[in-house]
Design a protein around this motif. Sequence first.
Motif, PDB file in Angstrom:
ATOM      1  N   GLY A  93     -40.250  77.851 -29.858  1.00 24.57           N
ATOM      2  CA  GLY A  93     -39.258  77.958 -28.809  1.00 24.57           C
ATOM      3  C   GLY A  93     -38.471  76.674 -28.637  1.00 24.57           C
ATOM      4  N   LYS A  94     -37.741  76.578 -27.559  1.00 18.57           N
ATOM      5  CA  LYS A  94     -36.874  75.439 -27.326  1.00 18.57           C
ATOM      6  C   LYS A  94     -37.425  74.571 -26.212  1.00 18.57           C
ATOM      7  N   LEU A  95     -37.166  73.269 -26.340  1.00 25.04           N
ATOM      8  CA  LEU A  95     -37.616  72.309 -25.357  1.00 25.04           C
ATOM      9  C   LEU A  95     -36.494  72.033 -24.365  1.00 25.04           C
ATOM     10  N   GLU A  96     -36.894  71.537 -23.187  1.00 21.44           N
ATOM     11  CA  GLU A  96     -35.875  71.212 -22.192  1.00 21.44           C
ATOM     12  C   GLU A  96     -34.972  70.086 -22.669  1.00 21.44           C
ATOM     13  N   SER A  97     -35.494  69.281 -23.636  1.00 25.28           N
ATOM     14  CA  SER A  97     -34.668  68.222 -24.195  1.00 25.28           C
ATOM     15  C   SER A  97     -33.613  68.780 -25.156  1.00 25.28           C
ATOM     16  N   ASP A  98     -33.790  70.027 -25.613  1.00 27.31           N
ATOM     17  CA  ASP A  98     -32.764  70.676 -26.422  1.00 27.31           C
ATOM     18  C   ASP A  98     -31.624  71.059 -25.480  1.00 27.31           C
ATOM     19  N   GLU A  99     -30.587  70.271 -25.489  1.00 26.59           N
ATOM     20  CA  GLU A  99     -29.516  70.433 -24.520  1.00 26.59           C
ATOM     21  C   GLU A  99     -28.862  71.808 -24.644  1.00 26.59           C
ATOM     22  N   PRO A 100     -28.919  72.625 -23.582  1.00 28.67           N
ATOM     23  CA  PRO A 100     -28.264  73.933 -23.638  1.00 28.67           C
ATOM     24  C   PRO A 100     -26.755  73.781 -23.529  1.00 28.67           C
ATOM     25  N   PRO A 101     -26.012  74.792 -23.927  1.00 25.82           N
ATOM     26  CA  PRO A 101     -24.551  74.725 -23.789  1.00 25.82           C
ATOM     27  C   PRO A 101     -24.157  74.557 -22.324  1.00 25.82           C
ATOM     28  N   GLN A 102     -23.016  73.953 -22.101  1.00 27.26           N
ATOM     29  CA  GLN A 102     -22.489  73.794 -20.751  1.00 27.26           C
ATOM     30  C   GLN A 102     -21.700  75.055 -20.397  1.00 27.26           C
ATOM     31  N   TYR A 103     -22.420  76.023 -19.871  1.00 31.96           N
ATOM     32  CA  TYR A 103     -21.769  77.295 -19.534  1.00 31.96           C
ATOM     33  C   TYR A 103     -20.801  77.104 -18.373  1.00 31.96           C
ATOM     34  N   THR A 104     -19.697  77.816 -18.431  1.00 31.04           N
ATOM     35  CA  THR A 104     -18.697  77.750 -17.362  1.00 31.04           C
ATOM     36  C   THR A 104     -18.751  79.025 -16.530  1.00 31.04           C
ATOM     37  N   ALA A 105     -18.065  78.988 -15.391  1.00 31.60           N
ATOM     38  CA  ALA A 105     -17.981  80.184 -14.549  1.00 31.60           C
ATOM     39  C   ALA A 105     -17.296  81.305 -15.320  1.00 31.60           C
ATOM     40  N   GLY A 106     -16.360  80.936 -16.204  1.00 35.35           N
ATOM     41  CA  GLY A 106     -15.681  81.938 -17.024  1.00 35.35           C
ATOM     42  C   GLY A 106     -16.627  82.626 -17.990  1.00 35.35           C
ATOM     43  N   ASP A 107     -17.571  81.857 -18.563  1.00 30.80           N
ATOM     44  CA  ASP A 107     -18.564  82.443 -19.475  1.00 30.80           C
ATOM     45  C   ASP A 107     -19.407  83.484 -18.735  1.00 30.80           C
ATOM     46  N   ILE A 108     -19.810  83.123 -17.525  1.00 30.96           N
ATOM     47  CA  ILE A 108     -20.646  84.030 -16.734  1.00 30.96           C
ATOM     48  C   ILE A 108     -19.857  85.284 -16.362  1.00 30.96           C
ATOM     49  N   ALA A 109     -18.612  85.103 -15.925  1.00 27.07           N
ATOM     50  CA  ALA A 109     -17.776  86.241 -15.523  1.00 27.07           C
ATOM     51  C   ALA A 109     -17.561  87.192 -16.698  1.00 27.07           C
ATOM     52  N   LYS A 110     -17.322  86.630 -17.872  1.00 32.58           N
ATOM     53  CA  LYS A 110     -17.103  87.447 -19.061  1.00 32.58           C
ATOM     54  C   LYS A 110     -18.334  88.291 -19.382  1.00 32.58           C
ATOM     55  N   GLU A 111     -19.513  87.673 -19.258  1.00 35.79           N
ATOM     56  CA  GLU A 111     -20.761  88.398 -19.555  1.00 35.79           C
ATOM     57  C   GLU A 111     -21.011  89.488 -18.518  1.00 35.79           C
ATOM     58  N   LEU A 112     -20.688  89.196 -17.266  1.00 35.11           N
ATOM     59  CA  LEU A 112     -20.888  90.186 -16.200  1.00 35.11           C
ATOM     60  C   LEU A 112     -19.952  91.381 -16.357  1.00 35.11           C
ATOM     61  N   GLU A 113     -18.796  91.162 -16.966  1.00 32.53           N
ATOM     62  CA  GLU A 113     -17.825  92.242 -17.160  1.00 32.53           C
ATOM     63  C   GLU A 113     -18.100  93.069 -18.408  1.00 32.53           C
ATOM     64  N   ASP A 114     -19.020  92.580 -19.253  1.00 31.10           N
ATOM     65  CA  ASP A 114     -19.340  93.291 -20.504  1.00 31.10           C
ATOM     66  C   ASP A 114     -20.256  94.475 -20.175  1.00 31.10           C
ATOM     67  N   THR A 115     -19.727  95.680 -20.308  1.00 28.21           N
ATOM     68  CA  THR A 115     -20.505  96.885 -19.962  1.00 28.21           C
ATOM     69  C   THR A 115     -21.660  97.133 -20.928  1.00 28.21           C
ATOM     70  N   ALA A 116     -21.602  96.523 -22.095  1.00 25.40           N
ATOM     71  CA  ALA A 116     -22.676  96.710 -23.074  1.00 25.40           C
ATOM     72  C   ALA A 116     -23.793  95.687 -22.902  1.00 25.40           C
ATOM     73  N   SER A 117     -23.573  94.714 -22.043  1.00 26.99           N
ATOM     74  CA  SER A 117     -24.566  93.639 -21.873  1.00 26.99           C
ATOM     75  C   SER A 117     -25.598  94.013 -20.822  1.00 26.99           C
ATOM     76  N   PRO A 118     -26.871  93.683 -21.067  1.00 28.32           N
ATOM     77  CA  PRO A 118     -27.911  93.911 -20.052  1.00 28.32           C
ATOM     78  C   PRO A 118     -27.929  92.825 -18.978  1.00 28.32           C
TER      79      PRO A 118
END
Length: 331
Positions: A83-108
Amino acid sequence: MAINPGLLPGAIVAMTAEAADRLLSAGEGDAALLYLRMLRRQGEDRSTARKALGWTEERIFLAWKSLEKMGLADPDAPPAPPGKLESDEPPQYTAGDIAKELEDTASPFPLLVDETQKSLGKVLSTADLKMLYTIYDHLALPPEVILMLICHCVRQTEEKYGPGRRPRMAQIKREAFRWSRAGADTAEAADGYLKRQEVLQERENRLLPLMGIHGRAAVEGERKYLTAWIDWGFEDEAIALAFERTVLRKGALNWAYMNSILKSWHASGLHTAAQIEAGDAPQRARGPSGPGKAPSPVPSVAGEADLRAREDMERMRLFMERELEKEGGKV
């Protein structure tokens, strides 16, 4: 019964006759299967082997412990962290990234957000959504595993702070990284991981009072020691005995010193109080080193010999310094 000759040529996986005899004598199919897998995939870590075999974390843990008892696995070699460690820097997600995922009807993800809000009893903030999306996208934990994780965190928080209290998303995120490192990335693996954590928690609750610790849980560093001792196969009474000997030598609990005692017992194959006492008996029975002489203290544990020798030499040095001072000499 003949072996299919078509499988004989080509790459060969070989084992010693002694290893084969140990596996056959034990009669443990999972241990044998895991041993073959590790032979076939040299250098493969346990997490990868578990996923390839389709086993739970609990199943591969038990198989590995069986191999340790047979002397076919190194008890001191931890699995490579999956798996991944907390030191593995995750992407800097934006509010736009979240909104796009929430609007995707195929996404869980939208359903995951709804269920998370129900479990936590609040509407997730943008910061909360980013942390949840980190678990979902960066760690790639399946939604059903994330919901198991959240329920687990809710139970832990209520047990610690009382009914109705809920964990913060930052706490859930930290726990998610732990699950990822442990390979709890499927519903079955997560279930096995939780069962193992329950066992470790029960043992911790019993062991801490035996070591004079009351009214609090173990901190992370202490828990690492406890987990290692449990994984080495020590019973409660043996750990309590190591604590007593630590206090006699150090005057208080010293985790590193106590670990050195238990590590030496583990190397000698002594894991119960009875085995440890029996191991002491031959040394006590050696008797005086000469007529009229009291027996010199003999370390009951091989790993304590060097520690005791150094302490004896230090006491002798201090004694000599005091004697020379009395005589007016110089050290």
